[in-house]
Design an enzyme around this catalytic site. Structure first.
Site, mmCIF file in Angstrom:
data_model
loop_
_atom_site.group_PDB
_atom_site.id
_atom_site.type_symbol
_atom_site.label_atom_id
_atom_site.label_comp_id
_atom_site.label_asym_id
_atom_site.label_seq_id
_atom_site.Cartn_x
_atom_site.Cartn_y
_atom_site.Cartn_z
ATOM 1 C CB ALA A 187 -1.089 -0.024 1.105
ATOM 2 N N GLY A 207 0.788 -5.302 0.521
ATOM 3 C CA GLY A 207 -0.424 -5.275 -0.314
ATOM 4 C C GLY A 207 -0.195 -5.968 -1.700
ATOM 5 C CD GLU A 250 -2.127 -7.755 2.585
ATOM 6 O OE1 GLU A 250 -2.084 -6.661 1.977
ATOM 7 O OE2 GLU A 250 -2.797 -8.293 3.703
ATOM 8 C CD GLU A 302 1.612 -5.651 5.445
ATOM 9 O OE1 GLU A 302 2.451 -6.503 5.679
ATOM 10 O OE2 GLU A 302 0.822 -5.869 4.313
HETATM 11 N N1 COA Z 1 4.499 3.293 -0.498
HETATM 12 C C1 COA Z 1 5.017 4.513 -1.273
HETATM 13 N N2 COA Z 1 6.223 4.538 -1.832
HETATM 14 C C2 COA Z 1 7.034 3.403 -1.713
HETATM 15 C C3 COA Z 1 6.617 2.191 -1.361
HETATM 16 C C4 COA Z 1 5.369 2.004 -0.733
HETATM 17 N N3 COA Z 1 4.839 1.044 -0.054
HETATM 18 N N4 COA Z 1 7.735 1.333 -1.446
HETATM 19 C C5 COA Z 1 8.606 1.910 -2.086
HETATM 20 N N5 COA Z 1 8.317 3.437 -2.334
HETATM 21 C C6 COA Z 1 8.985 4.241 -2.911
HETATM 22 C C7 COA Z 1 10.177 4.869 -2.163
HETATM 23 O O1 COA Z 1 9.597 5.812 -1.434
HETATM 24 C C8 COA Z 1 10.972 5.287 -3.217
HETATM 25 O O2 COA Z 1 10.752 6.826 -3.863
HETATM 26 P P1 COA Z 1 11.592 7.975 -3.765
HETATM 27 O O3 COA Z 1 12.620 7.469 -5.097
HETATM 28 O O4 COA Z 1 10.839 8.975 -4.320
HETATM 29 O O5 COA Z 1 12.491 8.047 -2.631
HETATM 30 C C9 COA Z 1 10.663 4.473 -4.277
HETATM 31 O O6 COA Z 1 9.452 4.016 -4.074
HETATM 32 C C10 COA Z 1 12.095 3.352 -4.482
HETATM 33 O O7 COA Z 1 12.044 2.813 -3.088
HETATM 34 P P2 COA Z 1 13.347 2.570 -2.482
HETATM 35 O O8 COA Z 1 13.015 2.321 -0.810
HETATM 36 O O9 COA Z 1 14.355 3.676 -2.718
HETATM 37 O O10 COA Z 1 13.968 1.301 -3.004
HETATM 38 P P3 COA Z 1 14.965 0.158 -2.671
HETATM 39 O O11 COA Z 1 15.186 -0.894 -3.643
HETATM 40 O O12 COA Z 1 15.854 0.586 -1.713
HETATM 41 O O13 COA Z 1 14.006 -0.710 -1.354
HETATM 42 C C11 COA Z 1 11.958 -1.655 -0.830
HETATM 43 C C12 COA Z 1 12.746 -1.420 -1.950
HETATM 44 C C13 COA Z 1 10.464 -2.314 -1.164
HETATM 45 C C14 COA Z 1 12.581 -2.761 0.374
HETATM 46 C C15 COA Z 1 11.504 -0.521 0.268
HETATM 47 O O14 COA Z 1 11.155 0.574 -0.845
HETATM 48 C C16 COA Z 1 10.387 -0.685 1.296
HETATM 49 O O15 COA Z 1 10.514 -1.253 2.209
HETATM 50 N N6 COA Z 1 9.296 -0.262 0.691
HETATM 51 C C17 COA Z 1 8.054 -0.456 1.645
HETATM 52 C C18 COA Z 1 7.425 -1.793 1.686
HETATM 53 C C19 COA Z 1 6.334 -2.043 2.738
HETATM 54 O O16 COA Z 1 6.527 -1.912 3.843
HETATM 55 N N7 COA Z 1 5.160 -2.233 2.159
HETATM 56 C C20 COA Z 1 4.107 -2.392 3.127
HETATM 57 C C21 COA Z 1 3.215 -0.912 3.032
HETATM 58 S S1 COA Z 1 1.824 -1.014 4.078
#
Ligand code: COA
Length: 257
Positions: free
Chosen positions: A65, A108, A111, A131
């Site tokens: 999400a 998500g 999911e 999460e």
């Molecule tokens: N919601 C909004 N934006 C997100 C996102 C999310 N769930 N997951 C990644 N992004 C965005 C980041 O903010 C980043 O944006 P930016 O370039 O403007 O800073 C871009 O996507 C790339 O993500 P980044 O974190 O730089 O990539 P990474 O390869 O270093 O890490 C993840 C990838 C997936 C490990 C990391 O982005 C992450 O932990 N995301 C959240 C996952 C999560 O908790 N999901 C459940 C949500 S309830």
């Protein structure tokens, strides 16, 4: 409807929906989910679509999400937005859905893949429910569908520790159907989808419904439901065509009637 966050195409009986917010790893905001539901509704009504294929890009199926959208949300906001109504609609889709996962399927994203009926994944992809690391928990099936697929121990590990698993591990646990080299994912997923699209639509629909029913019924109720569906299919032209084609040693031509 002009879509901004998804790409929709129709190829030989397959309705393909690609999540398309690459800058944020296909984070699932409300607008994307609305578009997804709209596209699914169209595909459900389209007789030419026999199977729905959901995919992301090579880096991400979806990273969950949209955290930025949720950051300041209150409980009231979530209730008013009816945050999960789109997800409820996903559970009601009658046509078969395949998820083709490349890269991350987190929160998500995981999911969403689990809401599909079959999951194919590229080598190097990963599945997880992180999460907990944000101070929340899964809300779209991550504690329910996951445990039914991988069992309690692994579901607890993935949800409580927020640690993702590899595609290989997901395959071993029965979460997904197949792992393929990344460059073959699209072709392989399309093959599965077209194979499904060529089956008798009503048989596929009732078989899907019957399997899903097993997750929320007693064995006796499930068996009863299965038998009724089986009987029902003998009211279809496709049953006659399928069995006649077998006897006549030719390929069946199903029409969904
Ligand atoms: N919601 C909004 N934006 C997100 C996102 C999310 N769930 N997951 C990644 N992004 C965005 C980041 O903010 C980043 O944006 P930016 O370039 O403007 O800073 C871009 O996507 C790339 O993500 P980044 O974190 O730089 O990539 P990474 O390869 O270093 O890490 C993840 C990838 C997936 C490990 C990391 O982005 C992450 O932990 N995301 C959240 C996952 C999560 O908790 N999901 C459940 C949500 S309830």
């Amino acid at each position: 409807m002009a879509y901004q966050h998804i790409l929709v195409t129709k190829i030989k009986g397959v309705g393909r929906i690609q999540l398309d917010r690459p800058d944020v790893l296909n984070a699932l905001n409300l607008a994307l989910m609305d578009e997804l539901v709209h596209a699914l509704n169209e595909m459900e009504r389209d007789d030419e679509v026999g199977c729905i294929l959901l995919c992301g890009n090579e880096h991400a199926f979806a990273a969950g999400a949209d955290i930025f959208e949720m950051l300041d949300a209150t409980t009231t906001d979530l209730l008013v937005q009816d945050q999960f109504s789109a997800w409820d609609r996903l559970s009601e889709v009658k046509k078969p859905m395949i998820a083709a996962v490349s890269g991350m399927a987190l929160g998500g994203g995981c999911e969403l893949a689990m809401a599909c009926d079959l999951i194919l994944a590229a080598e190097g992809s990963s599945f997880g429910q992180p999460e907990i690391n944000l101070g929340v928990m899964p809300g779209a099936g991550g504690t329910q569908r996951l445990v039914r697929s991988v069992g309690k121990a692994k579901a607890m590990e993935m949800v409580l520790l927020g640690r993702p698993i590899t595609a290989q591990e997901a395959y071993r646990l029965g979460l997904i159907n197949e792992v393929v080299p990344a460059h073959q994912l699209e072709e392989e997923a399309m093959k599965w989808a077209q194979r499904l699209a060529n089956k008798a639509p009503l048989a596929v629909r009732l078989a899907k419904e019957s399997i899903l029913k097993s997750m929320e019924s007693t064995l006796a109720e499930g068996l009863d439901f299965e038998q009724k569906c089986f009987y029902l299919l003998f009211a279809t032209e496709d049953q006659k065509e399928g069995m006649r084609a077998f006897v006549e040693k030719r390929r069946p031509h199903f029409h969904g009637k």
